[in-house]
Design a protein around this motif. Structure first.
Motif, PDB file in Angstrom:
ATOM      1  N   ASP A  79       0.854  -1.190   0.000  1.00  0.00           N
ATOM      2  CA  ASP A  79       0.000   0.000   0.000  1.00  0.00           C
ATOM      3  C   ASP A  79       0.890   1.240   0.000  1.00  0.00           C
ATOM      4  OD1 ASP A  79      -1.612   2.221   0.762  1.00  0.00           O
ATOM      5  OD2 ASP A  79      -2.922   0.954   1.979  1.00  0.00           O
ATOM      6  N   VAL A  80       1.015   1.895  -1.143  1.00  0.00           N
ATOM      7  CA  VAL A  80       1.900   3.056  -1.269  1.00  0.00           C
ATOM      8  C   VAL A  80       1.466   4.177  -0.334  1.00  0.00           C
ATOM      9  CG1 VAL A  80       2.639   4.914  -2.818  1.00  0.00           C
ATOM     10  CG2 VAL A  80       2.714   2.553  -3.584  1.00  0.00           C
ATOM     11  N   ASP A  81       0.174   4.455  -0.275  1.00  0.00           N
ATOM     12  CA  ASP A  81      -0.287   5.583   0.540  1.00  0.00           C
ATOM     13  C   ASP A  81       0.017   5.367   2.023  1.00  0.00           C
ATOM     14  OD1 ASP A  81      -1.523   7.246  -1.621  1.00  0.00           O
ATOM     15  OD2 ASP A  81      -2.688   5.412  -1.873  1.00  0.00           O
ATOM     16  N   ALA A  82      -0.189   4.149   2.515  1.00  0.00           N
ATOM     17  CA  ALA A  82       0.139   3.849   3.908  1.00  0.00           C
ATOM     18  C   ALA A  82       1.646   3.925   4.135  1.00  0.00           C
ATOM     19  CB  ALA A  82      -0.393   2.470   4.292  1.00  0.00           C
ATOM     20  N   ALA A  83       2.431   3.436   3.174  1.00  0.00           N
ATOM     21  CA  ALA A  83       3.889   3.479   3.297  1.00  0.00           C
ATOM     22  C   ALA A  83       4.409   4.919   3.263  1.00  0.00           C
ATOM     23  CB  ALA A  83       4.540   2.647   2.193  1.00  0.00           C
ATOM     24  N   VAL A  84       3.793   5.768   2.442  1.00  0.00           N
ATOM     25  CA  VAL A  84       4.173   7.186   2.408  1.00  0.00           C
ATOM     26  C   VAL A  84       3.900   7.819   3.767  1.00  0.00           C
ATOM     27  CG1 VAL A  84       3.561   9.452   1.466  1.00  0.00           C
ATOM     28  CG2 VAL A  84       3.965   7.536  -0.084  1.00  0.00           C
ATOM     29  N   ALA A  85       2.738   7.565   4.327  1.00  0.00           N
ATOM     30  CA  ALA A  85       2.388   8.139   5.638  1.00  0.00           C
ATOM     31  C   ALA A  85       3.394   7.689   6.697  1.00  0.00           C
ATOM     32  CB  ALA A  85       0.962   7.744   6.023  1.00  0.00           C
ATOM     33  N   ARG A  86       3.746   6.419   6.677  1.00  0.00           N
ATOM     34  CA  ARG A  86       4.714   5.899   7.659  1.00  0.00           C
ATOM     35  C   ARG A  86       6.079   6.557   7.475  1.00  0.00           C
ATOM     36  NH1 ARG A  86       5.832  -0.425   9.099  1.00  0.00           N
ATOM     37  NH2 ARG A  86       7.632  -0.049  10.426  1.00  0.00           N
ATOM     38  N   ALA A  87       6.541   6.653   6.225  1.00  0.00           N
ATOM     39  CA  ALA A  87       7.850   7.261   5.958  1.00  0.00           C
ATOM     40  C   ALA A  87       7.869   8.737   6.351  1.00  0.00           C
ATOM     41  CB  ALA A  87       8.222   7.087   4.490  1.00  0.00           C
ATOM     42  N   LEU A  88       6.802   9.469   6.019  1.00  0.00           N
ATOM     43  CA  LEU A  88       6.730  10.888   6.395  1.00  0.00           C
ATOM     44  C   LEU A  88       6.729  11.040   7.913  1.00  0.00           C
ATOM     45  CD1 LEU A  88       4.158  12.261   3.781  1.00  0.00           C
ATOM     46  CD2 LEU A  88       6.658  12.542   3.785  1.00  0.00           C
ATOM     47  N   ALA A  98       2.119  10.218  -4.387  1.00  0.00           N
ATOM     48  CA  ALA A  98       1.757   8.950  -5.022  1.00  0.00           C
ATOM     49  C   ALA A  98       0.903   9.217  -6.255  1.00  0.00           C
ATOM     50  CB  ALA A  98       1.008   8.070  -4.031  1.00  0.00           C
ATOM     51  N   ARG A  99       1.218   8.473  -7.308  1.00  0.00           N
ATOM     52  CA  ARG A  99       0.451   8.568  -8.555  1.00  0.00           C
ATOM     53  C   ARG A  99       0.342   7.177  -9.140  1.00  0.00           C
ATOM     54  NH1 ARG A  99       3.653   7.866 -12.953  1.00  0.00           N
ATOM     55  NH2 ARG A  99       5.873   8.272 -12.721  1.00  0.00           N
ATOM     56  N   ASP A 100      -0.694   6.998  -9.937  1.00  0.00           N
ATOM     57  CA  ASP A 100      -0.891   5.731 -10.623  1.00  0.00           C
ATOM     58  C   ASP A 100      -0.129   5.747 -11.937  1.00  0.00           C
ATOM     59  OD1 ASP A 100      -2.596   4.566  -8.685  1.00  0.00           O
ATOM     60  OD2 ASP A 100      -4.240   5.807  -9.424  1.00  0.00           O
ATOM     61  N   ALA A 101       0.433   4.600 -12.268  1.00  0.00           N
ATOM     62  CA  ALA A 101       1.161   4.393 -13.519  1.00  0.00           C
ATOM     63  C   ALA A 101       0.711   3.039 -14.070  1.00  0.00           C
ATOM     64  CB  ALA A 101       2.664   4.400 -13.249  1.00  0.00           C
ATOM     65  N   ILE A 106       3.220   4.718  -7.461  1.00  0.00           N
ATOM     66  CA  ILE A 106       4.574   5.091  -7.056  1.00  0.00           C
ATOM     67  C   ILE A 106       4.581   6.476  -6.419  1.00  0.00           C
ATOM     68  CG2 ILE A 106       5.124   6.002  -9.356  1.00  0.00           C
ATOM     69  CD1 ILE A 106       8.013   4.876  -8.878  1.00  0.00           C
ATOM     70  N   ALA A 107       5.432   6.645  -5.423  1.00  0.00           N
ATOM     71  CA  ALA A 107       5.684   7.946  -4.796  1.00  0.00           C
ATOM     72  C   ALA A 107       7.197   8.098  -4.675  1.00  0.00           C
ATOM     73  CB  ALA A 107       5.033   8.031  -3.419  1.00  0.00           C
ATOM     74  N   PHE A 117      14.498   7.827  -2.604  1.00  0.00           N
ATOM     75  CA  PHE A 117      13.951   6.480  -2.717  1.00  0.00           C
ATOM     76  C   PHE A 117      12.520   6.576  -3.208  1.00  0.00           C
ATOM     77  CE2 PHE A 117      12.940   7.731   1.624  1.00  0.00           C
ATOM     78  CZ  PHE A 117      11.647   7.273   1.819  1.00  0.00           C
ATOM     79  N   CYS A 118      12.031   5.492  -3.791  1.00  0.00           N
ATOM     80  CA  CYS A 118      10.646   5.423  -4.247  1.00  0.00           C
ATOM     81  C   CYS A 118       9.919   4.341  -3.477  1.00  0.00           C
ATOM     82  CB  CYS A 118      10.579   5.097  -5.742  1.00  0.00           C
ATOM     83  SG  CYS A 118      11.295   6.375  -6.791  1.00  0.00           S
ATOM     84  N   LEU A 119       8.643   4.562  -3.253  1.00  0.00           N
ATOM     85  CA  LEU A 119       7.754   3.539  -2.714  1.00  0.00           C
ATOM     86  C   LEU A 119       6.886   3.094  -3.870  1.00  0.00           C
ATOM     87  CD1 LEU A 119       6.869   5.260   0.665  1.00  0.00           C
ATOM     88  CD2 LEU A 119       8.428   3.335   0.305  1.00  0.00           C
ATOM     89  N   LEU A 120       6.785   1.799  -4.088  1.00  0.00           N
ATOM     90  CA  LEU A 120       6.169   1.262  -5.284  1.00  0.00           C
ATOM     91  C   LEU A 120       5.288   0.070  -4.946  1.00  0.00           C
ATOM     92  CD1 LEU A 120       6.061   0.933  -8.425  1.00  0.00           C
ATOM     93  CD2 LEU A 120       8.206  -0.350  -8.226  1.00  0.00           C
TER      94      LEU A 120
END
Length: 133
Positions: A79-88, A98-101, A106-107, A117-120
């Motif tokens: 889950d990119v959004d959850a991982a972004v929140a944790r990293a922030l 985060a955006r869809d590709a 990916i963020a 680094f990227c979260l994917l």
């Protein structure tokens, strides 16, 4: 064949706090006060204290403001959004939300030491979605 991931940082204690909080890594071993092993990824991560201004590669001196490097870590998550929140929450800096590709979501971020680094999270097709583009 295997690989190890070495990350130079100016403060190994602060880096240990960041990487364990942001990614759920755990401390394996301490090799003195300036060298820590982190476990939990497919390869061990070694945090190495290397002061800013010391010689890195060639004649390039280490600096820990945000910098470009041709090599960075992609951390594959569910889950990119959850991982972004944790990293922030751990102190990461968001560079591209985060955006869809076609291959997934990916963020793009940076750690507190300037390393990008990227979260994917891969879609069902992953990189195969790009075949034939």
């Amino acid at each position: 064949m295997s690989f190890l991931l070495n990350i130079d940082v100016p403060d190994v204690a602060l880096a240990t706090t960041f990487y364990t909080a942001a990614f759920g890594l755990t401390v394996g071993r301490h090799f003195g006060a300036d060298f820590v092993e982190l476990l939990g990824w497919p390869a061990p991560v070694y945090l190495l204290t290397k002061p800013a201004g010391t010689l890195g590669a060639g004649s390039d001196r280490r600096r820990y403001e945000r910098h470009w490097t041709p090599l960075h870590i992609d951390v594959v998550v569910d889950d990119v959004d959850a991982a972004v929140a944790r990293a922030l929450g751990a102190g990461a800096i968001l560079e591209a939300p985060a955006r869809d590709a076609p291959y997934g979501r990916i963020a793009m971020l940076a750690d507190p030491f300037g390393h990008g680094f990227c979260l994917l999270a891969f879609s069902a097709k992953g990189y195969d979605a790009l075949v034939g583009e």
